[in-house]
Design an enzyme around this catalytic site. Sequence first.
Site, short mmCIF file in Angstrom:
data_model
loop_
_atom_site.label_atom_id
_atom_site.label_comp_id
_atom_site.label_asym_id
_atom_site.label_seq_id
_atom_site.Cartn_x
_atom_site.Cartn_y
_atom_site.Cartn_z
N LYS A 189 49.31 0.07 59.34
CA LYS A 189 48.92 1.46 59.06
C LYS A 189 48.39 1.60 57.63
CE LYS A 189 52.29 3.57 62.23
NZ LYS A 189 53.61 4.26 62.22
N LYS A 192 46.09 -0.49 73.72
CA LYS A 192 47.22 0.21 74.31
C LYS A 192 46.80 1.64 74.64
CE LYS A 192 49.95 2.30 70.67
NZ LYS A 192 51.20 2.31 69.92
N LYS A 228 46.35 8.55 73.07
CA LYS A 228 45.52 9.75 73.13
C LYS A 228 44.33 9.63 72.20
CE LYS A 228 45.55 14.71 72.68
NZ LYS A 228 46.01 15.84 71.89
#
Length: 335
Positions: free
Chosen positions: A111, A192, A195
């Site tokens: 991240k 994966k 959304k």
Amino acid sequence: MARVFSGIQPSGELHIGNYLGAVQNWVKLQHQHDCLFCVVDLHAVTQPYDTATLAQRTTDMAIGLFASGIDPARAVVFVQSHVPEHAELYWLLNTVTPLGELERQTQFKDKAQRQESVPAGLLNYPVLQAADVLLYEATLVPVGEDQLQHLELMREIARRWNTRFANGFSFPEPQALLSTAKRVLGLDGQAKMSKSLGNTIALFDAPETIWEKLKPAATDPARVTRKDPGNPEICNIFTIHQGFSPPATLTLVAHNCRTAGWGCLDCKRVLADNMIAALTPIRERAERLQAEPRRVADLLRAGAAKARALARRTMTQVRRRMGFLEAADQGGGAV
Ligand code: TRP
């Protein structure tokens, strides 16, 4: 009864990946253990996010959990920021967390790489996660494999706090309860299901939408023409079948795939029927809850009250063991 804690980010849309990978298992666990399920909004703000939609996404995630069958009479469902003790314990646990371990977390490294300026909150994300679980002295944490490193660190944090401060009260070392469900990929068959990647089937998608999304979805890439036999083992659609179709159907599907007796569309039609049958009652429950925002707010208020009663007891112990001066007037803090 063992205590179970798990958390889910308020992405707003619960999709079949979340459902098969986590929530379906939570629904089972609520019959076997003492469960707390938390919408982790404090975790969600460690990455860039939209303030205008956070509240609604939080509500929608809670609705998704209730609609999926989590029963507020059996499990405690609540919003993390409604129980301020999470943030308090998080701070205290920071003082026993080794910086090097935080820097070694692969999720942090991934991240952080994607952000120009890395906030300390992203580094400390696993400490908040440790606080979530330890606050309730939970011993079982249902998670996916991607969370195992966080779980290991959580145990390390518990051990370090116990070594330094335990005296009559100590934190149990939580165990991961690994999901046995095979991980569902996105409809692209690559990444994966998520959304933000636009490769999901949402739990609340209408039957027409489900079919429209399934039709072009990736299958075994070696199956180029209708006559090519396929391999269900490497087909994401077959993985989804395993979540929605009964064993006899799975046998039939696998056989017709391997022999090219069916084309992928034939297989998807059967899947669509089974998915629609499973998801329709969930969508209908969600629609009823969406029409009653007050009821959802009440359920979450009651959940937070139950969680908070437990959290306060832990914090009283923790503050005492760490040697803080007791505040004279802290309603609800006494044990
Ligand atoms: N980090 C978890 C995830 O992204 C969510 C989470 C937050 C969690 N707190 C938790 C999971 C505590 C288990 C226990 O999936």
